[in-house]
Structure formats: C-alpha cells, structure tokens
Design an enzyme around this catalytic site. Structure first.
Site, PDB file in Angstrom:
ATOM      1  N   TYR A   1       0.852  -1.184   0.000  1.00  0.00           N
ATOM      2  CA  TYR A   1       0.000   0.000   0.000  1.00  0.00           C
ATOM      3  C   TYR A   1       0.894   1.242   0.000  1.00  0.00           C
ATOM      4  O   TYR A   1       1.464   1.629   1.019  1.00  0.00           O
ATOM      5  CB  TYR A   1      -0.929   0.026   1.208  1.00  0.00           C
TER       6      TYR A   1
ATOM      7  N   PRO B   1     -16.180  -3.644   1.961  1.00  0.00           N
ATOM      8  CA  PRO B   1     -17.518  -4.040   2.419  1.00  0.00           C
ATOM      9  C   PRO B   1     -18.628  -3.095   1.974  1.00  0.00           C
ATOM     10  O   PRO B   1     -19.806  -3.439   2.085  1.00  0.00           O
ATOM     11  CB  PRO B   1     -17.378  -4.044   3.946  1.00  0.00           C
TER      12      PRO B   1
ATOM     13  N   GLY C   1     -18.653  -1.946  -1.197  1.00  0.00           N
ATOM     14  CA  GLY C   1     -18.658  -2.041  -2.650  1.00  0.00           C
ATOM     15  C   GLY C   1     -17.894  -0.945  -3.356  1.00  0.00           C
ATOM     16  O   GLY C   1     -18.312  -0.471  -4.408  1.00  0.00           O
ATOM     17  N   ARG C   2     -16.763  -0.527  -2.778  1.00  0.00           N
ATOM     18  CA  ARG C   2     -15.950   0.547  -3.356  1.00  0.00           C
ATOM     19  C   ARG C   2     -16.799   1.798  -3.597  1.00  0.00           C
ATOM     20  O   ARG C   2     -16.698   2.437  -4.634  1.00  0.00           O
ATOM     21  CB  ARG C   2     -15.248   0.081  -4.624  1.00  0.00           C
TER      22      ARG C   2
ATOM     23  N   PHE D   1     -20.137   2.095  -3.939  1.00  0.00           N
ATOM     24  CA  PHE D   1     -21.471   1.915  -4.503  1.00  0.00           C
ATOM     25  C   PHE D   1     -22.538   1.788  -3.425  1.00  0.00           C
ATOM     26  O   PHE D   1     -23.685   2.184  -3.624  1.00  0.00           O
ATOM     27  CB  PHE D   1     -21.534   0.679  -5.409  1.00  0.00           C
ATOM     28  N   LEU D   2     -22.172   1.223  -2.262  1.00  0.00           N
ATOM     29  CA  LEU D   2     -23.143   0.974  -1.194  1.00  0.00           C
ATOM     30  C   LEU D   2     -23.142   2.085  -0.157  1.00  0.00           C
ATOM     31  O   LEU D   2     -23.363   1.845   1.028  1.00  0.00           O
ATOM     32  CB  LEU D   2     -22.844  -0.378  -0.537  1.00  0.00           C
ATOM     33  N   THR D   3     -22.888   3.302  -0.589  1.00  0.00           N
ATOM     34  CA  THR D   3     -22.898   4.466   0.293  1.00  0.00           C
ATOM     35  C   THR D   3     -23.906   5.486  -0.232  1.00  0.00           C
ATOM     36  O   THR D   3     -24.438   5.353  -1.337  1.00  0.00           O
ATOM     37  CB  THR D   3     -21.510   5.126   0.367  1.00  0.00           C
TER      38      THR D   3
ATOM     39  N   ALA E   1     -23.070   8.444  -1.036  1.00  0.00           N
ATOM     40  CA  ALA E   1     -22.374   9.351  -1.959  1.00  0.00           C
ATOM     41  C   ALA E   1     -21.337   8.586  -2.774  1.00  0.00           C
ATOM     42  O   ALA E   1     -20.128   8.797  -2.624  1.00  0.00           O
ATOM     43  CB  ALA E   1     -21.724  10.494  -1.191  1.00  0.00           C
TER      44      ALA E   1
END
Length: 330
Positions: free
Chosen positions: A56, A204, A206-207, A209-211, A213
C-alpha cells in the site's frame, strides 16, 4: 463495540476494523494528519483492528501507522495489527511466497511500523510455485520466531484454507465480501466458520457503490484501480448506480446511512465475519462505525435482499489482469 475472537486461538478484536489502503492515497490524496485523525477516532470508538500491507503505497501506509504509534503512547497495546506480503510489483514474478522473501518483507514492515511483531501476517497472494502446505509451514516458522502472533491468507479458495490448516492454524482469510460481491457465500464463509477462521471482508461497501455518496464516473476514471474495473466502466457504472439507488432509498427509509446498513448486513452474517472498510474521512468513518450498532431483524434482512438480490451487480469485480492471483472456486 462488539468484540469477537480472531481465529481459533484469539485474540479478542472488535468486529470492525479499519483498512489502511486509503492512507496510501490509493483512492485519492490522503495526508498523514487525515490518516492519524481516522486512527484517533478509531481508538476513541474502540475499533481495535488495523489492516495494512507492504504494497500500500510501497510501504507508505505502514509508515503512517508507525508514526501514529510513535505519537500515541499505549496505542499499540490496544490494537490488533495486521499486515501482508507476497505481491512483488514485478512484471515477471508478481507473487512470491519464498520463505526468505516473506521473512524479509515482514522484517521491513516491522521497521516501518516501529514494532517488534504484528498480531496477524497474511500471504497477500498465494504463489502457486509452492504448495500451500509449504507456505503454511513458512508462516508457522514466523510465528515461532515471534515476528507475528497469528497468520492468514488472502483471496484463496476454501480447499486452500483447509489444506493450509493441516500445517498451521489460519486465523483469518481476507476476501472481498459485500452486498455487491457474494461469492464467499459459495463455500468460503462456511469453511471459515467450520475451521474457526475469521473471514475479514474488504471493500464491504462495494468501493463506494453501497454508500449515500458513490463517487462519480469521472472521479472513478481518475483512479488507477477503478478506471479499468468492469463495474466502473460504462454502461455498467450507470446501471450499478441505478441498482444501488434502491438500497440508498431503503437505508433512508430505515433512518440509517447506506454505508452503515451495508456494514450491519455483513456483521449479521455471523461472528466470524469482520468488515474492514477504508476511509480517510471522519464523517464517513462515523457512518461506517454506526453499522456496528444496528441490530437487523429478519424483516430488515429480507428488505435488503429484495433491494439488492444476489447477482444484481453489473460487470465482473476484476479485470482479467486483476484476476491474476485470486483463486476462483465457484
């Protein structure tokens, strides 16, 4: 904060961790001060798991965590610290599990982190030039040397986990797992539960998508990982936004942030599932931690599944090049 046992032999750890890839600027610029503020907030809310890797930012994430430990006396003893090695960054041999290489990588990580051991050391990718039994033997020797207290595997098949266990207890398997990536349910979650292994779920939400914004298509095109990822390419991107709009509407109806609901859904999968979202933003972290406080009923889970049924996502989670390394098993 709910505590669970990490692997068959402990230690106790919060059922929520912070994934530190964001500290290295993988998803946009991140300052050391911002990253330290996230770690401060984690400590204040009893989040006790930090997950990083030597790749990283070519060690930058580990350096930031190390400087935070140096500035916060006692913090190291409160945290269950994990790092990984096995991805070389080389064109000819991208993955390497040679015993001397893994130990040298771990030694370098310990220096960057400013610690004499980690609590969990993963093989970031399984190198098929070795048998998994030999690799597990290498990991066992690192435990015996006192450089890590436990070991794990990343992106492996259930059969690989079981074979590794014949040589060394595997405390954790890290895999992408979320409402948008359900493949672990076809054998990996079950194998982890059977072996007492913790399933550490990365990405968790979905990068994004599941937020509430999700980042724009244009922003996704500015980042190395997402600019070529099938789910973030058109027309898949627009289709995925439209699909997850249903989830955002459901979360709003329940009075919760979408990201919190995504975390709560994973935690409801069992005490052996530990989500590790990444963020460099304190508001986002607050929404994510909120997910640890939500108790979902059977009706709630049914509504979530109705909004985002298995297989809703448009596009593969990886490109062909990104699929080099992770094991497919279904």
């Amino acid at each position: 904060m709910k505590m669970i046992k990490l692997g068959p032999d402990g230690p106790q750890v919060s059922q929520f961790g912070i994934g530190a890839m964001s500290f290295a600027g993988i998803y946009g610029n991140a300052s050391e001060n911002d990253s330290h503020a996230v770690l401060d907030a984690c400590r204040a809310t009893e989040v006790s798991h930090i997950d990083t890797s030597n790749v990283y930012g070519n060690g930058r994430s580990e350096e930031i965590i190390g400087s935070w430990f140096a500035a916060n006396r006692g913090a190291r003893n409160e945290m269950v610290l994990a790092t990984k090695a096995g991805i070389t960054g080389e064109a000819e041999r991208r993955f390497k599990n040679d015993a001397d290489y893994l130990e040298a990588c771990l030694d370098e990580s310990l220096k960057r982190l400013g610690v004499d051991h980690v609590d969990l050391f993963y093989i970031h990718r399984f190198d098929r030039a070795h048998s998994i039994e030999d690799v597990a033997g290498t990991l066992k020797r690192l435990i015996d040397a006192g450089k890590t207290r436990s070991v794990g595997l990343s992106e492996v098949a259930p059969t690989t986990l079981r074979r590794a266990f014949t040589e060394c207890p595997i405390a954790a398997v890290q895999s992408e797992y979320s409402l948008s990536t359900r493949a672990p349910e076809l054998g990996l979650t079950q194998a982890c539960a059977e072996m007492g292994t913790t399933l550490v779920a990365f990405s968790p939400v979905g990068r994004a998508f599941l937020t509430d914004a999700p980042f724009t298509y244009e922003h996704g095109q500015s980042m190395a990982f997402t600019k070529s990822n099938p789910r973030f390419m058109q027309p898949n991107y627009d289709a995925n936004i439209e699909a997850t709009d249903r989830f955002r509407a459901l979360a709003a109806d329940m009075g919760e942030p979408a990201a919190a609901l995504a975390i709560a859904w994973l935690i409801a999968k069992g005490d052996h599932v530990l989500p590790i979202p990444g963020t460099k933003n304190l508001d986002h972290l607050s929404e994510l931690v909120r997910g640890t406080q939500i108790e979902l009923s059977g009706e709630d889970l049914a509504r979530i599944e109705q909004a985002l049924p298995v297989g809703w996502a448009h596009g593969d989670r990886y490109t062909a090049a990104q699929w080099e390394g992770p094991e497919r098993y279904c």
